[in-house]
Design a protein around this motif. Structure first.
Motif, PDB file in Angstrom:
ATOM      1  N   SER A 178      24.136 -36.357 -17.549  1.00  0.00           N
ATOM      2  CA  SER A 178      24.450 -37.117 -16.474  1.00  0.00           C
ATOM      3  C   SER A 178      23.848 -38.667 -16.455  1.00  0.00           C
ATOM      4  CB  SER A 178      23.797 -36.373 -14.978  1.00  0.00           C
ATOM      5  OG  SER A 178      22.354 -36.188 -15.328  1.00  0.00           O
ATOM      6  N   PHE A 185      32.988 -40.154 -15.417  1.00  0.00           N
ATOM      7  CA  PHE A 185      32.429 -39.049 -14.640  1.00  0.00           C
ATOM      8  C   PHE A 185      31.019 -38.990 -14.359  1.00  0.00           C
ATOM      9  CE2 PHE A 185      36.449 -37.284 -16.873  1.00  0.00           C
ATOM     10  CZ  PHE A 185      37.001 -37.236 -15.470  1.00  0.00           C
ATOM     11  N   ALA A 234      25.694 -39.575 -20.101  1.00  0.00           N
ATOM     12  CA  ALA A 234      26.924 -39.203 -19.696  1.00  0.00           C
ATOM     13  C   ALA A 234      27.869 -40.312 -19.987  1.00  0.00           C
ATOM     14  CB  ALA A 234      27.058 -38.284 -18.380  1.00  0.00           C
ATOM     15  N   GLN A 252      30.789 -40.414 -22.729  1.00  0.00           N
ATOM     16  CA  GLN A 252      32.347 -40.675 -22.447  1.00  0.00           C
ATOM     17  C   GLN A 252      32.800 -41.898 -23.211  1.00  0.00           C
ATOM     18  OE1 GLN A 252      33.269 -39.639 -17.946  1.00  0.00           O
ATOM     19  NE2 GLN A 252      30.991 -39.880 -18.274  1.00  0.00           N
ATOM     20  N   HIS A 267      33.641 -31.389 -16.152  1.00  0.00           N
ATOM     21  CA  HIS A 267      33.052 -32.570 -15.646  1.00  0.00           C
ATOM     22  C   HIS A 267      33.146 -32.569 -14.166  1.00  0.00           C
ATOM     23  CE1 HIS A 267      36.990 -33.959 -14.594  1.00  0.00           C
ATOM     24  NE2 HIS A 267      37.582 -33.422 -15.916  1.00  0.00           N
ATOM     25  N   ILE A 309      28.689 -34.722 -17.006  1.00  0.00           N
ATOM     26  CA  ILE A 309      29.796 -33.812 -17.977  1.00  0.00           C
ATOM     27  C   ILE A 309      28.944 -32.687 -18.729  1.00  0.00           C
ATOM     28  CG2 ILE A 309      31.241 -35.723 -18.499  1.00  0.00           C
ATOM     29  CD1 ILE A 309      29.741 -36.417 -20.994  1.00  0.00           C
ATOM     30  N   ILE A 325      34.544 -32.916 -24.097  1.00  0.00           N
ATOM     31  CA  ILE A 325      33.976 -32.717 -22.732  1.00  0.00           C
ATOM     32  C   ILE A 325      34.809 -31.351 -22.182  1.00  0.00           C
ATOM     33  CG2 ILE A 325      34.141 -33.453 -20.367  1.00  0.00           C
ATOM     34  CD1 ILE A 325      34.143 -36.334 -21.684  1.00  0.00           C
TER      35      ILE A 325
END
Ligand SMILES: [Zn+2]
Length: 137
Positions: A118, A98, A122, A126, A75, A101, A72
């Motif tokens: 997103s 988040f 996302a 993550q 973010h 990212i 990442i």
């Protein structure tokens, strides 16, 4: 090739090593294993199939993508609380993610890529990048 899912939390808590071009085969195994677990699984990290290398596979809805050495680089400031499950773990756990990212990674040709994600995608990325760091939800 579809691989067995690792549930050994001690093994899963070890940090994975950087992937090399030779690990493209691992990425293919991850994609195959993700496809075999289509129901109830939206992403995998290589240590979940017993290979401690930074490789992940993520479901993007109608397609799956593999990323080698995902990182990442940017973010959103905003984080939100959510609950997640994991094929290697029992039940769901609370975590924070988040919203947006930007990730740099190597693709299946080991070419450099950078992309923004997103929402749910996302979130999956993550979760899987955390696996590469030995972090479990
Ligand atoms: Zn997981």
């Amino acid at each position: 090739m579809v691989k067995e899912i690792v549930r050994d939390e001690f093994f899963l808590q070890q940090k994975s090593a950087k992937a090399t071009k030779d690990d493209i085969a691992v990425a293919q195994d991850l994609l195959d294993t993700l496809a075999a677990h289509r129901e109830g699984c939206v992403g995998l990290a290589a240590n979940m199939i017993g290979v401690a290398k930074c490789v992940i596979a993520v479901n993007l809805g109608d397609t799956d993508i593999a990323m080698l050495n995902p990182e990442i680089v940017k973010h959103s400031a905003k984080r939100y609380k959510t609950t997640e499950g994991c094929l290697s773990l029992v039940g769901e756990r609370e975590t924070e993610r988040f919203e947006t990212i930007e990730v740099k990674y190597r693709d299946m040709n080991f070419a450099k890529q950078k992309a923004k994600f997103s929402g749910f995608t996302a979130q999956i990325i993550q979760h899987e990048i955390d696996h590469c760091q030995g972090i479990l939800i």
